[in-house]
Design an enzyme around this catalytic site. Structure first.
Site, short mmCIF file in Angstrom:
data_model
loop_
_atom_site.label_atom_id
_atom_site.label_comp_id
_atom_site.label_asym_id
_atom_site.label_seq_id
_atom_site.Cartn_x
_atom_site.Cartn_y
_atom_site.Cartn_z
CG HIS A 306 -2.06 0.92 1.12
ND1 HIS A 306 -1.98 2.25 1.44
CD2 HIS A 306 -3.33 0.70 0.70
CE1 HIS A 306 -3.15 2.81 1.21
NE2 HIS A 306 -3.98 1.91 0.76
CG ASP A 363 -8.64 -4.36 -2.55
OD1 ASP A 363 -9.83 -4.25 -2.23
OD2 ASP A 363 -8.00 -3.48 -3.15
N1 ACO Z 1 4.18 -7.69 -4.59
C1 ACO Z 1 5.53 -7.66 -4.76
N2 ACO Z 1 6.28 -6.55 -4.66
C2 ACO Z 1 5.65 -5.41 -4.36
C3 ACO Z 1 4.26 -5.34 -4.16
C4 ACO Z 1 3.53 -6.55 -4.28
N3 ACO Z 1 2.21 -6.55 -4.11
N4 ACO Z 1 3.89 -4.07 -3.88
C5 ACO Z 1 5.01 -3.35 -3.91
N5 ACO Z 1 6.09 -4.15 -4.19
C6 ACO Z 1 7.49 -3.72 -4.25
C7 ACO Z 1 7.76 -3.01 -5.56
O1 ACO Z 1 8.21 -3.86 -6.57
C8 ACO Z 1 8.81 -2.00 -5.12
O2 ACO Z 1 10.05 -2.66 -5.07
P1 ACO Z 1 11.40 -1.85 -5.43
O3 ACO Z 1 11.53 -0.78 -4.38
O4 ACO Z 1 12.48 -2.89 -5.32
O5 ACO Z 1 11.23 -1.29 -6.81
C9 ACO Z 1 8.44 -1.65 -3.69
O6 ACO Z 1 7.70 -2.80 -3.20
C10 ACO Z 1 7.59 -0.41 -3.57
O7 ACO Z 1 6.46 -0.54 -4.44
P2 ACO Z 1 5.84 0.65 -5.27
O8 ACO Z 1 5.06 0.11 -6.41
O9 ACO Z 1 6.91 1.66 -5.60
O10 ACO Z 1 4.88 1.29 -4.18
P3 ACO Z 1 3.63 2.20 -4.45
O11 ACO Z 1 3.34 2.90 -3.19
O12 ACO Z 1 3.84 3.02 -5.68
O13 ACO Z 1 2.47 1.15 -4.81
C11 ACO Z 1 0.68 -0.37 -4.64
C12 ACO Z 1 1.52 0.72 -3.93
C13 ACO Z 1 0.22 0.11 -6.03
C14 ACO Z 1 -0.57 -0.65 -3.81
C15 ACO Z 1 1.55 -1.66 -4.77
O14 ACO Z 1 1.92 -2.11 -3.49
C16 ACO Z 1 0.84 -2.76 -5.54
O15 ACO Z 1 0.88 -2.77 -6.78
N6 ACO Z 1 0.15 -3.70 -4.82
C17 ACO Z 1 -0.62 -4.74 -5.47
C18 ACO Z 1 -1.97 -4.17 -5.92
C19 ACO Z 1 -2.90 -3.90 -4.78
O16 ACO Z 1 -3.09 -4.73 -3.90
N7 ACO Z 1 -3.57 -2.72 -4.83
C20 ACO Z 1 -4.56 -2.34 -3.83
C21 ACO Z 1 -4.11 -1.11 -3.11
S1 ACO Z 1 -5.23 -0.76 -1.78
C22 ACO Z 1 -6.59 -0.14 -2.49
O17 ACO Z 1 -6.62 0.44 -3.53
C23 ACO Z 1 -7.80 -0.37 -1.77
#
Ligand code: ACO
Length: 428
Positions: A306, A363
């Site tokens: 998140h 979620d």
């Molecule tokens: N699985 C594996 N790795 C992950 C995940 C995941 N679910 N989420 C983040 N990471 C990693 C990224 O690859 C990144 O790694 P890096 O630093 O080595 O590049 C690091 O963690 C940070 O992730 P970002 O994408 O930069 O974080 P951001 O804050 O932009 O994204 C998000 C947050 C979009 C929710 C992300 O965690 C994600 O895509 N999660 C899966 C989708 C999801 O569950 N969305 C629901 C969000 S809650 C809602 O809307 C109700």
């Protein structure tokens, strides 16, 4: 509000930066005059360090896993109140007393029907259309049906359009579902609760009496509370940005629905259940965890991570308890729930997820409940949209009521070509 000044140095000059403090949460550096004084912009795509507005609705402490609506914790609200109470709270700033709650619930129930012409509007969609596509279309079209509440400068219009949106969303969502199944639309039954009415319009048929199961009704109501608002997330910011130009609220909420649809946001609940089904059995979990960690593989653990929570999402805790309740009431043993529990445990003990502070979000478990109740996966994000409508509407109202409100208009760092002479096509 402003309590001290920060300083920023650029090209040998020093600029005073007022610092503002909220009631709780990080201070913010007020950069509004920075461009005028320095000629430089600040750069923050994704708004990772930028507060886009001042708000009194919702507070999140992502480090501690805290979520408050108007100061009340999500744990208490989801345990002791109803979605109608939380809606009143978000819209009005205080919890209602019994009379206020009854009046509010009555008012909402008087707006549950749709203009009859809207039923024919549905028939223009393909039967296999994604219900979120239908939601975007039908909610946007409300402004073509309810002209009498689109003067955003009039507080009474704003009040009526807010009530209409909250009241009609369950009807619109249930009709989107009915349309996909080929069953007839059901009119609302205002003797039922907000959530009971939605369940009946979705799962009832005109030929039979529908008995609302109180355990499922309570579980759904709680899920609606969990999704009611979440401060300046992507879809809420979209609603605010669309509304900042003076667009009518129906159009703004349709914009929010479009943003919510994406798999990185509301679409994650659908993606999370699809992922759990694909994993299928606990022995497959290590393989998927390795894939999620592999930078060359686009796979991510859906329902994990998140932007704001770097701790357990408090909504996921309540959601996990609600899964147990619903499965027990329906006497179901869902093997996918076992996969989810084991996946969570394995990920939380894995260094990659620990270092990046990736925890289950709201979620991760919601899809298991929705599926047990009987919703097809395509409806999951629709349920999110239904519940989030009150948050969108409350945030939109807060913005429009702010006398200092301006059109949202970010700046950019331009990296395209400099000015160059046009080359006629014959010379290219
Ligand atoms: N699985 C594996 N790795 C992950 C995940 C995941 N679910 N989420 C983040 N990471 C990693 C990224 O690859 C990144 O790694 P890096 O630093 O080595 O590049 C690091 O963690 C940070 O992730 P970002 O994408 O930069 O974080 P951001 O804050 O932009 O994204 C998000 C947050 C979009 C929710 C992300 O965690 C994600 O895509 N999660 C899966 C989708 C999801 O569950 N969305 C629901 C969000 S809650 C809602 O809307 C109700």
């Amino acid at each position: 509000m402003s309590n001290e000044n920060g300083k920023l140095q650029l090209d040998g000059k020093e600029f005073d930066m007022p610092v503002m403090s909220g009631t709780i949460g990080p201070d913010v550096v007020d950069i509004r005059k920075f461009y005028g004084q320095s000629g430089a912009f600040t750069f923050d795509p994704g708004f990772t360090s930028t507060a886009s507005c001042e708000s009194q609705l919702t507070y999140i402490d992502g480090g501690e896993g805290v979520l408050l609506h108007r100061g009340y914790s999500i744990e208490e609200l989801s345990k002791d109140s109803s979605f109608m109470e939380v809606s009143y709270l978000l819209l009005n700033g205080e919890l209602p007393n019994t009379d206020q709650l009854n009046d509010f619930s009555y008012t909402i129930s008087r707006h549950t029907m749709l203009h009859e012409q809207l039923a024919t509007f549905y028939r223009g969609f393909r039967r296999d259309a994604h219900p979120m596509a239908i939601m975007c279309g039908v909610v946007g079209a409300l402004s073509a049906f309810y002209h009498d509440s689109t003067d955003i400068a009039d507080p009474e219009h704003r009040r009526i359009s807010s009530h209409r949106l909250i009241a009609k969303m369950p009807t619109i969502a249930a009709m989107a579902y009915k349309y996909s199944t080929g069953q007839p639309f059901l009119y609302p039954d205002n003797d039922l609760s907000y959530t009971g009415n939605f369940l009946r319009m979705t799962f009832g048929v005109p030929a039979e009496k529908y008995e609302v199961n109180p355990v499922i009704e309570r579980a759904m109501d709680r899920i609606f509370i969990l999704h009611a608002d979440h401060e300046q997330n992507a879809s809420t910011s979209t609603v605010r940005l669309a509304g900042s130009s003076g667009a009518n609220p129906f159009a703004c909420i349709a914009a929010g629905i479009a943003c919510l649809w994406g798999p990185a946001h509301g679409g994650a609940n659908e993606a999370a259940l699809n992922m759990l089904r694909e994993i299928g059995t606990p022995d497959q979990i290590p393989h998927y965890i390795e894939r999620a960690k592999d930078k060359n593989d686009p796979f991510r653990l859906m329902g994990f991570g998140h932007r704001v929570y770097k701790n357990y999402d408090p909504r996921a805790t309540v959601m996990q308890e609600t899964v147990r309740e619903v499965l027990s009431e329906l006497k179901l043993k869902d093997p996918i729930f076992e996969v989810a529990l084991q996946l969570e445990e394995m990920a939380l003990n894995d260094d990659y997820f620990k270092e990046k502070k990736l925890f289950p979000n709201v979620d991760f478990y919601s899809g298991i409940i929705y599926s047990a109740i009987g919703f097809p996966t395509e409806m999951f994000t629709v349920l999110f949209a239904l519940a989030r409508t009150v948050g969108w509407v409350a945030q939109w109202n807060e913005m429009i009521s702010d006398p200092g409100q301006k059109i949202g208009r970010p700046r950019q760092l331009y990296t395209g070509p400099e000015a160059r002479p046009f080359v006629p096509i014959a010379n290219r």
